[in-house]
Design an enzyme around this catalytic site. Structure first.
Site, PDB file in Angstrom:
ATOM      1  N   LYS A   5      37.118  49.165  22.167  1.00 45.54           N
ATOM      2  CA  LYS A   5      38.143  50.177  21.651  1.00 45.54           C
ATOM      3  C   LYS A   5      39.547  49.537  21.671  1.00 45.54           C
ATOM      4  O   LYS A   5      40.344  49.739  20.816  1.00 45.54           O
ATOM      5  CB  LYS A   5      38.160  51.287  22.432  1.00 45.54           C
ATOM      6  CG  LYS A   5      36.927  52.458  22.491  1.00 45.54           C
ATOM      7  CD  LYS A   5      36.522  52.517  21.188  1.00 45.54           C
ATOM      8  CE  LYS A   5      37.394  53.869  20.624  1.00 45.54           C
ATOM      9  NZ  LYS A   5      36.819  54.425  19.377  1.00 45.54           N
ATOM     10  N   ARG A  59      29.218  53.386  39.288  1.00 46.78           N
ATOM     11  CA  ARG A  59      29.181  52.520  38.242  1.00 46.78           C
ATOM     12  C   ARG A  59      30.020  51.092  38.571  1.00 46.78           C
ATOM     13  O   ARG A  59      30.874  51.041  38.960  1.00 46.78           O
ATOM     14  CB  ARG A  59      29.871  53.231  37.151  1.00 46.78           C
ATOM     15  CG  ARG A  59      30.314  52.374  36.022  1.00 46.78           C
ATOM     16  CD  ARG A  59      31.547  53.401  35.054  1.00 46.78           C
ATOM     17  NE  ARG A  59      30.679  54.409  34.281  1.00 46.78           N
ATOM     18  CZ  ARG A  59      31.253  55.215  33.812  1.00 46.78           C
ATOM     19  NH1 ARG A  59      32.608  55.354  33.749  1.00 46.78           N
ATOM     20  NH2 ARG A  59      30.641  56.187  32.777  1.00 46.78           N
ATOM     21  N   TYR A  68      33.062  48.840  26.787  1.00 45.76           N
ATOM     22  CA  TYR A  68      33.468  50.084  25.924  1.00 45.76           C
ATOM     23  C   TYR A  68      34.980  50.101  25.593  1.00 45.76           C
ATOM     24  O   TYR A  68      35.389  49.823  24.175  1.00 45.76           O
ATOM     25  CB  TYR A  68      32.932  51.369  26.522  1.00 45.76           C
ATOM     26  CG  TYR A  68      33.509  52.503  25.933  1.00 45.76           C
ATOM     27  CD1 TYR A  68      33.291  52.580  24.385  1.00 45.76           C
ATOM     28  CD2 TYR A  68      34.575  53.127  26.460  1.00 45.76           C
ATOM     29  CE1 TYR A  68      33.921  53.796  23.884  1.00 45.76           C
ATOM     30  CE2 TYR A  68      35.140  54.278  26.021  1.00 45.76           C
ATOM     31  CZ  TYR A  68      35.033  54.542  24.476  1.00 45.76           C
ATOM     32  OH  TYR A  68      35.604  55.637  23.831  1.00 45.76           O
ATOM     33  N   VAL A 100      26.265  61.791  41.408  1.00 52.05           N
ATOM     34  CA  VAL A 100      27.530  61.663  41.440  1.00 52.05           C
ATOM     35  C   VAL A 100      27.818  60.048  42.004  1.00 52.05           C
ATOM     36  O   VAL A 100      27.407  59.767  42.931  1.00 52.05           O
ATOM     37  CB  VAL A 100      28.329  62.671  42.399  1.00 52.05           C
ATOM     38  CG1 VAL A 100      29.836  62.215  42.577  1.00 52.05           C
ATOM     39  CG2 VAL A 100      28.228  64.011  41.809  1.00 52.05           C
ATOM     40  N   THR A 104      41.010  55.847  22.702  1.00 56.03           N
ATOM     41  CA  THR A 104      40.691  56.315  24.025  1.00 56.03           C
ATOM     42  C   THR A 104      41.963  55.886  25.283  1.00 56.03           C
ATOM     43  O   THR A 104      42.156  54.693  25.049  1.00 56.03           O
ATOM     44  CB  THR A 104      39.233  56.047  24.660  1.00 56.03           C
ATOM     45  OG1 THR A 104      39.138  56.269  25.924  1.00 56.03           O
ATOM     46  CG2 THR A 104      39.135  54.515  24.369  1.00 56.03           C
ATOM     47  N   ASP A 105      42.010  56.686  26.144  1.00 57.01           N
ATOM     48  CA  ASP A 105      42.958  56.474  27.218  1.00 57.01           C
ATOM     49  C   ASP A 105      42.266  55.069  28.194  1.00 57.01           C
ATOM     50  O   ASP A 105      43.014  54.391  28.870  1.00 57.01           O
ATOM     51  CB  ASP A 105      43.227  57.202  28.036  1.00 57.01           C
ATOM     52  CG  ASP A 105      41.993  58.236  28.758  1.00 57.01           C
ATOM     53  OD1 ASP A 105      40.806  57.552  28.487  1.00 57.01           O
ATOM     54  OD2 ASP A 105      42.138  59.050  29.730  1.00 57.01           O
ATOM     55  N   GLU A 106      41.092  55.039  28.019  1.00 55.55           N
ATOM     56  CA  GLU A 106      40.426  53.755  28.572  1.00 55.55           C
ATOM     57  C   GLU A 106      40.927  52.412  28.324  1.00 55.55           C
ATOM     58  O   GLU A 106      40.683  51.295  29.112  1.00 55.55           O
ATOM     59  CB  GLU A 106      39.079  53.871  28.505  1.00 55.55           C
ATOM     60  CG  GLU A 106      38.453  55.180  29.090  1.00 55.55           C
ATOM     61  CD  GLU A 106      36.917  55.334  29.432  1.00 55.55           C
ATOM     62  OE1 GLU A 106      36.466  54.142  29.835  1.00 55.55           O
ATOM     63  OE2 GLU A 106      36.371  56.391  29.382  1.00 55.55           O
TER      64      GLU A 106
HETATM   65  N1  NAD Z   1      33.903  61.842  24.353  1.00 55.97           N
HETATM   66  C1  NAD Z   1      35.174  61.551  25.003  1.00 55.97           C
HETATM   67  O1  NAD Z   1      35.290  62.075  26.113  1.00 55.97           O
HETATM   68  C2  NAD Z   1      36.278  60.552  24.199  1.00 55.97           C
HETATM   69  C3  NAD Z   1      37.487  60.409  24.776  1.00 55.97           C
HETATM   70  C4  NAD Z   1      38.261  59.575  23.884  1.00 55.97           C
HETATM   71  C5  NAD Z   1      38.127  58.934  23.075  1.00 55.97           C
HETATM   72  N2  NAD Z   1      36.903  59.077  22.478  1.00 55.97           N
HETATM   73  C6  NAD Z   1      36.673  58.321  20.958  1.00 55.97           C
HETATM   74  O2  NAD Z   1      36.328  59.504  20.336  1.00 55.97           O
HETATM   75  C7  NAD Z   1      35.429  58.970  19.386  1.00 55.97           C
HETATM   76  C8  NAD Z   1      34.239  60.033  19.265  1.00 55.97           C
HETATM   77  O3  NAD Z   1      33.813  60.274  20.459  1.00 55.97           O
HETATM   78  P1  NAD Z   1      32.437  61.233  20.945  1.00 55.97           P
HETATM   79  O4  NAD Z   1      32.281  61.544  22.042  1.00 55.97           O
HETATM   80  O5  NAD Z   1      32.466  62.234  19.835  1.00 55.97           O
HETATM   81  O6  NAD Z   1      31.149  60.190  20.486  1.00 55.97           O
HETATM   82  P2  NAD Z   1      29.763  60.442  20.257  1.00 55.97           P
HETATM   83  O7  NAD Z   1      28.972  59.317  20.641  1.00 55.97           O
HETATM   84  O8  NAD Z   1      29.365  61.677  20.674  1.00 55.97           O
HETATM   85  O9  NAD Z   1      29.439  60.203  18.572  1.00 55.97           O
HETATM   86  C9  NAD Z   1      29.659  59.061  17.717  1.00 55.97           C
HETATM   87  C10 NAD Z   1      29.140  59.266  16.464  1.00 55.97           C
HETATM   88  O10 NAD Z   1      29.485  58.088  15.815  1.00 55.97           O
HETATM   89  C11 NAD Z   1      28.314  57.939  15.092  1.00 55.97           C
HETATM   90  N3  NAD Z   1      27.844  56.325  14.825  1.00 55.97           N
HETATM   91  C12 NAD Z   1      27.933  55.411  15.776  1.00 55.97           C
HETATM   92  N4  NAD Z   1      27.694  54.347  15.134  1.00 55.97           N
HETATM   93  C13 NAD Z   1      28.075  54.292  14.039  1.00 55.97           C
HETATM   94  C14 NAD Z   1      28.012  53.328  13.050  1.00 55.97           C
HETATM   95  N5  NAD Z   1      27.770  51.923  13.036  1.00 55.97           N
HETATM   96  N6  NAD Z   1      28.313  54.103  11.482  1.00 55.97           N
HETATM   97  C15 NAD Z   1      28.543  55.324  11.493  1.00 55.97           C
HETATM   98  N7  NAD Z   1      28.394  56.211  12.396  1.00 55.97           N
HETATM   99  C16 NAD Z   1      28.141  55.561  13.687  1.00 55.97           C
HETATM  100  C17 NAD Z   1      27.011  58.457  15.972  1.00 55.97           C
HETATM  101  O11 NAD Z   1      25.728  58.488  14.999  1.00 55.97           O
HETATM  102  C18 NAD Z   1      27.726  59.630  16.503  1.00 55.97           C
HETATM  103  O12 NAD Z   1      27.621  60.729  15.501  1.00 55.97           O
HETATM  104  C19 NAD Z   1      35.186  57.766  19.791  1.00 55.97           C
HETATM  105  O13 NAD Z   1      35.737  56.861  18.866  1.00 55.97           O
HETATM  106  C20 NAD Z   1      35.257  57.778  21.254  1.00 55.97           C
HETATM  107  O14 NAD Z   1      35.592  56.394  21.536  1.00 55.97           O
HETATM  108  C21 NAD Z   1      35.880  59.846  22.990  1.00 55.97           C
END
Ligand code: NAD
Length: 343
Positions: free
Chosen positions: A155, A274, A151, A207, A126-128
């Site tokens: 990451k 937050r 978080y 918000v 992630t960009d975070e």
């Molecule tokens: N959503 C965003 O805007 C965003 C932006 C940048 C990066 N990301 C990254 O993208 C990835 C997916 O994000 P998302 O928004 O789809 O997340 P999400 O929370 O919607 O989904 C996460 C999934 O991982 C599964 N999971 C969690 N712990 C687990 C474990 N120990 N073993 C197996 N499965 C497990 C959950 O059941 C879920 O299906 C993450 O790595 C997140 O850090 C997300």
């Protein structure tokens, strides 16, 4: 046939990616390992679950024995690790499971990848991890990692670990750092689906702070295309930023959503910010633009409209999620103590 292990495929981005990959790659068999946490929803893949090219395994990426047997029995050739605890606010309440899944889980996947000679390991980051920006500037792939939330720290830790497996063991890894995603199947604790659904229900839209924090928004379909290109053509050992080049303040985004939905701005309610809220994220995406010829397609307004329409058309999907105890408990914990602030 390539057998690709997708972790966290029942979540938001993972499920969109699996659907995208099925349309792109006839020669892929996908094995999805997902623990089905509160955020994992098998409904997200209902249309795919009986496809012969798909195998679902209900399991935890921290479970070394399980992961070893998955790599061995399915002859995994590549891995894309989406599995994570992904919500900043939950990490502020308790970071434990974030470090379990996001760091230890990644290590288990990397170790098995070494053991079984995996050809490609793509870490979804992630960009975070870069921390926050002031009013100007962009993060490049070379910007230092300065995470500000538990978080983001988990990451960033995973990213550092992934890099060491490249340097130490020559494991063929890549890292994708994307900005905030939006689109279908996003769990409604995240800002865009939260606001759409509450507005449709005529409820107050919470918000944070004064609403002037800036985020860069990336349509999940654009991100899936980027992930696919990076997995195929990215250079081993490299990091790729993926952003939507669509910066907007939270308050302006909420106003846009209300406008699309034809709802009044009086629904907006400013609440206590937050803790440690990053001011602004923005990514320099020239590397993926120039080296891999990726760019986001279409206008933000159209993709936002399509997203709103998806939530309008899929009320049974989100009503199911909202009716679960976890969502109710979370919403109460998060927002009941947050003061409404007059602006
Ligand atoms: N959503 C965003 O805007 C965003 C932006 C940048 C990066 N990301 C990254 O993208 C990835 C997916 O994000 P998302 O928004 O789809 O997340 P999400 O929370 O919607 O989904 C996460 C999934 O991982 C599964 N999971 C969690 N712990 C687990 C474990 N120990 N073993 C197996 N499965 C497990 C959950 O059941 C879920 O299906 C993450 O790595 C997140 O850090 C997300």
């Amino acid at each position: 046939m390539n057998t690709i292990l997708i972790t966290g495929g029942c979540g938001f981005i993972g499920s969109n990616f699996i659907r995208y990959a099925f349309n792109q790659h006839d020669d892929w068999h996908i094995v999805n390992v997902d623990r089905l946490t509160y955020a994992g929803n098998p409904e997200n893949l209902k249309d795919i679950e009986s496809d012969a090219r798909y195998t679902f395994i209900h399991g935890d990426i921290c479970d070394k024995k399980l992961i070893g047997s998955v790599y061995r029995e399915h002859k995994i050739t590549g891995v894309i690790n989406f599995a994570a605890e992904s919500h900043v606010d939950r990490s502020i309440m308790d970071a434990t499971v974030f470090f379990e899944t996001n760091v230890k889980g990644t290590m288990v996947l990397l170790d098995a990848a070494r053991q079984f000679g995996i050809e490609r390991f793509l870490q979804i980051s992630t960009d975070e991890v870069y921390g926050e920006l002031g009013e100007t500037g962009y993060f490049t792939e070379k910007s230092p990692l300065k995470p500000n939330s538990p978080y983001a720290a988990s990451k960033a830790s995973a990213d550092l670990l992934v890099n060491t497996y490249y340097r130490t063991y020559s494991l063929p890894v890549l890292i994708v750092r994307s900005s905030n995603n939006y689109g279908p199947y996003q769990y409604p604790e995240k800002m865009i689906p939260l606001m759409i659904i509450r507005a449709m229900e005529g409820k107050q839209l919470p918000v944070y702070g004064d609403g002037t924090n800036v985020r860069d928004w990336l349509y999940v379909g654009d991100n899936c295309r980027a992930i696919d290109i990076i997995f195929k053509d990215g250079i081993t050992g490299e990091v790729y930023n993926v952003g939507g080049s669509m910066e907007i303040t939270n308050i302006n985004l909420v106003k846009k959503l209300l406008d699309i939905l034809g709802k009044p701005e009086s629904l907006i309610s400013f609440v206590t910010d937050r803790p440690g809220h990053d001011r602004r994220y923005a990514l320099d995406i020239s590397k993926i633009n120039e080296e891999l010829k990726w760019e986001s397609i279409g206008s933000f307004d159209n993709k936002l409209r399509e997203t709103v329409q998806w939530y309008k058309d899929n009320a049974p999907w989100w009503k199911n999620v909202l009716n679960k105890n976890d969502y109710q408990d979370y919403y109460k914990k998060m927002y009941s103590k947050r003061k409404e602030e007059v602006r």
